[in-house]
Design a protein around this motif. Structure first.
Motif, PDB file in Angstrom:
ATOM      1  N   ASN A   1      -8.334  14.708   8.394  1.00 13.69           N
ATOM      2  CA  ASN A   1      -8.492  15.561   7.239  1.00 13.69           C
ATOM      3  C   ASN A   1      -7.530  14.799   5.949  1.00 13.69           C
ATOM      4  OD1 ASN A   1      -5.943  16.602   7.266  1.00 13.69           O
ATOM      5  ND2 ASN A   1      -6.575  18.413   7.825  1.00 13.69           N
ATOM      6  N   ILE A   2      -8.167  15.040   4.880  1.00 14.45           N
ATOM      7  CA  ILE A   2      -7.342  14.725   3.392  1.00 14.45           C
ATOM      8  C   ILE A   2      -6.029  14.476   3.798  1.00 14.45           C
ATOM      9  CG2 ILE A   2      -7.201  14.363   0.951  1.00 14.45           C
ATOM     10  CD1 ILE A   2      -9.786  15.388   1.034  1.00 14.45           C
ATOM     11  N   LEU A   3      -5.662  15.392   3.655  1.00 11.65           N
ATOM     12  CA  LEU A   3      -3.806  15.800   4.191  1.00 11.65           C
ATOM     13  C   LEU A   3      -3.695  14.763   5.021  1.00 11.65           C
ATOM     14  CD1 LEU A   3      -1.907  17.566   2.690  1.00 11.65           C
ATOM     15  CD2 LEU A   3      -1.962  19.126   4.657  1.00 11.65           C
ATOM     16  N   GLN A   4      -4.130  14.788   5.874  1.00 14.48           N
ATOM     17  CA  GLN A   4      -3.237  13.814   7.263  1.00 14.48           C
ATOM     18  C   GLN A   4      -3.432  12.605   6.802  1.00 14.48           C
ATOM     19  OE1 GLN A   4      -5.842  14.765  10.966  1.00 14.48           O
ATOM     20  NE2 GLN A   4      -3.032  15.461  12.103  1.00 14.48           N
ATOM     21  N   SER A   5      -4.175  11.820   5.830  1.00 14.33           N
ATOM     22  CA  SER A   5      -4.352  10.666   5.972  1.00 14.33           C
ATOM     23  C   SER A   5      -3.445  10.376   4.575  1.00 14.33           C
ATOM     24  CB  SER A   5      -5.588  10.936   5.000  1.00 14.33           C
ATOM     25  OG  SER A   5      -6.464   9.056   4.231  1.00 14.33           O
ATOM     26  N   VAL A   6      -3.406  11.403   3.453  1.00 20.16           N
ATOM     27  CA  VAL A   6      -2.183  11.357   2.391  1.00 20.16           C
ATOM     28  C   VAL A   6      -0.780  11.136   3.100  1.00 20.16           C
ATOM     29  CG1 VAL A   6      -1.484  12.403   0.574  1.00 20.16           C
ATOM     30  CG2 VAL A   6      -3.655  11.937   0.380  1.00 20.16           C
ATOM     31  N   LYS A   7      -0.591  12.087   3.992  1.00 12.95           N
ATOM     32  CA  LYS A   7       0.547  11.442   4.572  1.00 12.95           C
ATOM     33  C   LYS A   7       1.170  10.550   5.090  1.00 12.95           C
ATOM     34  CE  LYS A   7       1.853  15.543   6.783  1.00 12.95           C
ATOM     35  NZ  LYS A   7       1.951  16.778   8.361  1.00 12.95           N
ATOM     36  N   PHE A   8      -0.235  10.155   6.023  1.00 15.08           N
ATOM     37  CA  PHE A   8      -0.397   8.291   6.871  1.00 15.08           C
ATOM     38  C   PHE A   8      -0.008   7.581   5.728  1.00 15.08           C
ATOM     39  CE2 PHE A   8      -2.607   4.454   7.881  1.00 15.08           C
ATOM     40  CZ  PHE A   8      -2.107   4.322   9.106  1.00 15.08           C
ATOM     41  N   TYR A   9      -0.803   7.709   4.372  1.00  8.74           N
ATOM     42  CA  TYR A   9      -0.161   6.214   3.365  1.00  8.74           C
ATOM     43  C   TYR A   9       0.552   6.298   3.164  1.00  8.74           C
ATOM     44  CZ  TYR A   9      -5.417   4.600   4.216  1.00  8.74           C
ATOM     45  OH  TYR A   9      -6.358   4.259   4.793  1.00  8.74           O
ATOM     46  N   VAL A  10       1.361   7.231   2.757  1.00  7.22           N
ATOM     47  CA  VAL A  10       2.280   7.556   2.130  1.00  7.22           C
ATOM     48  C   VAL A  10       3.655   7.359   3.100  1.00  7.22           C
ATOM     49  CG1 VAL A  10       4.516   9.476   1.520  1.00  7.22           C
ATOM     50  CG2 VAL A  10       2.508   9.575   0.738  1.00  7.22           C
ATOM     51  N   PHE A  11       3.961   7.293   4.496  1.00  7.54           N
ATOM     52  CA  PHE A  11       4.525   7.865   5.245  1.00  7.54           C
ATOM     53  C   PHE A  11       4.509   6.202   5.818  1.00  7.54           C
ATOM     54  CE2 PHE A  11       6.028   6.232   9.309  1.00  7.54           C
ATOM     55  CZ  PHE A  11       7.251   7.623   9.874  1.00  7.54           C
ATOM     56  N   ALA A  12       3.644   5.187   5.348  1.00  3.11           N
ATOM     57  CA  ALA A  12       2.831   3.793   5.476  1.00  3.11           C
ATOM     58  C   ALA A  12       4.307   2.870   4.135  1.00  3.11           C
ATOM     59  CB  ALA A  12       1.636   2.995   5.721  1.00  3.11           C
ATOM     60  N   PHE A  13       3.742   3.527   3.416  1.00  2.00           N
ATOM     61  CA  PHE A  13       4.387   2.556   2.445  1.00  2.00           C
ATOM     62  C   PHE A  13       5.664   3.017   2.249  1.00  2.00           C
ATOM     63  CE2 PHE A  13       5.865   3.678  -2.266  1.00  2.00           C
ATOM     64  CZ  PHE A  13       5.414   2.025  -2.496  1.00  2.00           C
ATOM     65  N   ILE A  14       6.147   4.087   2.551  1.00  2.00           N
ATOM     66  CA  ILE A  14       7.327   4.073   2.499  1.00  2.00           C
ATOM     67  C   ILE A  14       8.897   2.663   3.635  1.00  2.00           C
ATOM     68  CG2 ILE A  14       9.541   5.741   3.371  1.00  2.00           C
ATOM     69  CD1 ILE A  14       8.366   7.646   2.459  1.00  2.00           C
ATOM     70  N   LEU A  15       7.563   3.199   5.284  1.00  2.00           N
ATOM     71  CA  LEU A  15       7.900   2.278   6.025  1.00  2.00           C
ATOM     72  C   LEU A  15       7.886   0.414   4.967  1.00  2.00           C
ATOM     73  CD1 LEU A  15       8.772   2.319   8.996  1.00  2.00           C
ATOM     74  CD2 LEU A  15       6.310   1.660   9.299  1.00  2.00           C
ATOM     75  N   ILE A  16       6.726   0.106   4.566  1.00  2.00           N
ATOM     76  CA  ILE A  16       6.703  -1.175   4.336  1.00  2.00           C
ATOM     77  C   ILE A  16       8.149  -1.385   3.125  1.00  2.00           C
ATOM     78  CG2 ILE A  16       5.126  -2.840   2.598  1.00  2.00           C
ATOM     79  CD1 ILE A  16       2.880  -0.974   3.986  1.00  2.00           C
ATOM     80  N   VAL A  17       7.956   0.008   1.962  1.00  2.00           N
ATOM     81  CA  VAL A  17       9.485  -0.549   1.454  1.00  2.00           C
ATOM     82  C   VAL A  17      10.569  -0.623   2.407  1.00  2.00           C
ATOM     83  CG1 VAL A  17      10.990   0.794  -0.343  1.00  2.00           C
ATOM     84  CG2 VAL A  17       8.448   0.745  -0.786  1.00  2.00           C
ATOM     85  N   ILE A  18      11.188  -0.240   2.847  1.00  2.00           N
ATOM     86  CA  ILE A  18      12.575  -0.129   4.124  1.00  2.00           C
ATOM     87  C   ILE A  18      12.568  -1.603   4.665  1.00  2.00           C
ATOM     88  CG2 ILE A  18      13.445   0.622   5.976  1.00  2.00           C
ATOM     89  CD1 ILE A  18      12.183   3.402   5.190  1.00  2.00           C
TER      90      ILE A  18
END
Lengths: 162, 162, 162, 162
Positions: free
Chosen positions: B2-19
């Motif tokens: 669902n949308i919430l899961q999708s948002v959480k996913f992208y946030v996590f992915a973004f943080i991972l890339i930054v790290i």
């Protein structure tokens, strides 16, 4: 021509010359090879008269080698010293001995000798000026005492004013 | 998802890339050619206003030549001196005049000028800092007195803070 | 003035100019820093328009560096190549690409690149001429293909004719 | 000792001295600066007669610069080429053009130009021999076509045989 026409003529001629010499490009003066030879021979004659064995280098307005002579039995190490003295004199438009006073420990341009692939900052390098006082090159002399080298260089530089 | 899961996913992915990208590679700051031109022109204007004929060099964060100008009639020997002042200022992140105090006979880094194909350790080289205070290059000025060269270099270096 | 006077006038003015420009010292032409900047900016604009990242060097009539700019992200190795292209073009008053045709194995001046502390003999170096056709300096461009470098160099060199 | 013994003694001693002094030190021949000037002027006259603008360098038996002249308007890049041609001719006691035949790709001394701070291996460098055929120096000429440079160099080299 009457006087008025004559005046107009000279004013116009003057303007023409100014126009020709103005514009964007710089008009500069450069030593000719005949002058360079004259400088070289005058310096060499002075060295012979003084019983000193020297190397003599003349560079042009762009600090590029124009003429050179090494007297028999003079120091091999003076080839490069003479050329560097001439270049240094043109690089900074100065008697190399005067430059050397500023490059001593504690001096304002200490160790500038490390630039330009090596400068020589003791006497023997002199800018060459034409009759209008414009610098058109430089001479470097090496092989005698610094006083002898400097005197020979000055004789050479001043020979083109005759 | 669902949308919430999708948002959480992208946030996590973004943080991972930054790290991942933070850890390994350096993020550096470097002067741009527009900034280098700005520095050059500000320094040149200051030289014109002060009636001084100079050579001006700007190097980047890697101490490589970025921009250069030689004013008409300025010393030919100052081409290399200006470039070496800029490089020296960036090589050691220091006002070249300050470095020169340490390179005198008996000084702690006596004759360091022999390194790096020749350093210039009298005033006229200044690091260039951005608004955050990070060094992004350096400027070297040669042709006037050492005080004039230094003042012109500072004017140039500070121009990018406007 | 009647026609005869007018003719006499121009003849006299011409003679005067010739006299002024003759004598022993060479009268030469040299690129000014304003012209060098114009060349640099015209070449850079052409590079931007062509979407090419280059280093651009301008040398004067004495083959000494007059102006330089390195575009962001352009090759670091092109600093020296651009400067050497400009110097080579002035050293031999030639399009460096034409020189390169003569320096190939079997060519009449094979391996001349070993002289003058390194020449660059592929396209990208072009002599700069003033409106009278006199060579007053040269431009060297490096960073794109040799065709791009050459086209940018020509644009720069020709900009002072406008 | 009677007189005969005395004579025998001195003859023996003399022979001994000659043998001792012959064995250890080389007796060499070297171009004098008067000869170098003669070579230079003969080469220059030939260049003037042929309407070619050249740089002319003369080195001594030790391959060190002895005399040099650059004609007005000749190539700036030919200063170093002329000097290197003269040095190369003396380094290997050979017409530089002949050396160049051996330095091509696949040649027996391919890329020897990398030695001695840069050799020039196309025509224009000629060894200078005295009347006894001993090599006492070399001349290098640069600025014209390779045929012109070589012809001028030969004229210079042969002038000391007059």
């Amino acid at each position: 021509m009457n006087i008025l026409q004559s005046v107009k003529f000279y004013v116009f001629a003057f303007i023409l010359i100014v126009i020709c010499n103005t514009g964007h490009t710089q008009i500069t003066n450069d030593i000719s090879h005949d002058e360079a030879f004259k400088v070289l021979l005058a310096a060499k004659q002075n060295a012979v008269d003084s019983n000193v064995l020297v190397n003599i280098a003349v560079v042009d307005a762009g600090a590029n080698l124009k003429a050179f002579i090494r007297m028999d039995e003079s120091f091999l190490g003076s080839i490069d010293v003479a050329i560097k003295k001439a270049k240094t004199a043109r690089f900074f438009n100065i008697d190399t001995g005067e430059l050397g006073e500023l490059t001593q420990p504690g001096g304002i341009i200490y160790n500038i000798e490390h630039s330009n692939e090596g400068l020589i900052t003791f006497p023997g390098g002199i800018p060459i000026k034409n009759k209008e006082g414009k610098i058109i090159g430089a001479i470097g002399v090496s092989g005698g005492t610094i006083e002898q080298d400097r005197a020979i260089a000055i004789t050479g530089a001043e020979s083109i004013l005759d």
